[in-house]
Design an enzyme around this catalytic site. Structure first.
Site: not given
Length: 270
Positions: A165, A178
Site C-alpha cells: 500500500s 496498518y
C-alpha cells in the site's frame, strides 16, 4: 484528442475482454480472492488462460466465483483458507498441488485495514493486521516457494507479487499499525529479491493508493470512517480492476524483466 481517448478506451476494453495471452497455461495462486483486488486479479488471470487457485476465508464467495469463471471457459479452484492459520495454509497448498500441480505465479492480495489511534490499545486489531498483512503473506510465500524455484529452474516464468500500500510510505493519523504492516511487507519484498532473484524468480511489490474495495467498510472508528469517505468524494479512486491490470501486465513481461516495485495512485492523489 478525441482519437487518442477513443484508442485508449478501446485498448482498455480489449484487455478486459481478452486478458493477457502471455499468461495462458500458467498456474496461479491468488489470496484475498473473495473480493477487491484479489478477485479482480483472479478474474483477469483466468480470462488470460491461467489456472487460478482462489484462496480466501469466505467459502461461499469463492465457490460462486469459481463456478462463474469455469462457466466462462476458465480454470478455477476454490480453496477456502485463513492465511493466519498455518495448518489451513498447509492444507490449501496440498489442495492446489493435487488439482493443478506446481504453481508459478503467487499473488498475495489478502489484507485487512483496521485503523484506530494507538492510544485506543486495540490489540485485537493490531494482531489481526500483523497476522494477515505480514505473517499471512509469509506463510503463503513459504508454502509455494519451492514451486516457484522449481518452475524457474525448469525454464518457466516464476512470479511472486505482494500487494502492499502507499501507506507503507505515507503517514496518516490512526493508521500507524496498518502502515507498519505494509511497510514491513514492502521491505520484505525487496529483501526477498536478494534470495529469489538469483534463482530467476521475480518478486514484485505493488503499492496502490486510494482504491475502491471493501477495506473501507471494515473501519469502525466514526471519525476515521468519515475522513476516508471525504477522500473518496474528493479523489476519484482507482478500481480493483486497475490494480489487477497492473499485476497482469507486470507478470506477462519476458522472464528477464522484473518490475521490482510499482506505486499506482489515482491521478488526483498527491
Amino acid at each position: 484528442m478525441t482519437t487518442t481517448t477513443a484508442t485508449a478506451a478501446t485498448t482498455t476494453a480489449t484487455t478486459a475482454t481478452t486478458g493477457y495471452p502471455q499468461l495462458a497455461d500458467r498456474t496461479a495462486v491468488v489470496t484475498g480472492a473473495a473480493s477487491g483486488m484479489g478477485e479482480a486479479t483472479a478474474r483477469l488471470l483466468a480470462a488470460s488462460g491461467a489456472r487460478v487457485a482462489l484462496l480466501a476465508r469466505r467459502a461461499d464467495r469463492l465457490a460462486d466465483l469459481a463456478a462463474e469463471l469455469t462457466a466462462a471457459g476458465g480454470r478455477a479452484l476454490a480453496v477456502p483458507v485463513d492465511v493466519t492459520d498455518q495448518g489451513a495454509v498447509d492444507a490449501a497448498a496440498a489442495a492446489v498441488h493435487a488439482a493443478f500441480g506446481r504453481v508459478d505465479l503467487v499473488v498475495n492480495a489478502a489484507g485487512v485495514m483496521l485503523p484506530n489511534p494507538v492510544a485506543d490499545g486495540r490489540l485485537d486489531e493490531w494482531q489481526r493486521m500483523v497476522d494477515t498483512n505480514l505473517t499471512g503473506a509469509l506463510r503463503v510465500v513459504a508454502a509455494f516457494r519451492a514451486d516457484l524455484v522449481a518452475a524457474a529452474a525448469a525454464g518457466r516464468t516464476a512470479d511472486l507479487v505482494n500487494v502492499s500500500s502507499i501507506g507503507a510510505h505515507l503517514t496518516f493519523p490512526g493508521y500507524a499499525v496498518y502502515s507498519a504492516t505494509k511497510a514491513a511487507l514492502t521491505h520484505l519484498s525487496a529483501a526477498l529479491r536478494t534470495e529469489f532473484g538469483p534463482l530467476d524468480v521475480r518478486v514484485t511489490n505493488i503499492e496502490p493508493g486510494l482504491t475502491e474495495t471493501e477495506l473501507g467498510s471494515h473501519v469502525d472508528n466514526p471519525e476515521l470512517a468519515a475522513q476516508l469517505d471525504g477522500m473518496f468524494r474528493v479523489i476519484p479512486p482507482l478500481t480493483a480492476e486497475d490494480v489487477a491490470d497492473l499485476i497482469a501486465w507486470t507478470t506477462s513481461r519476458r522472464p528477464g524483466v522484473n518490475l521490482r516495485q510499482a506505486v499506482v495512485l489515482p491521478t488526483r492523489q498527491a
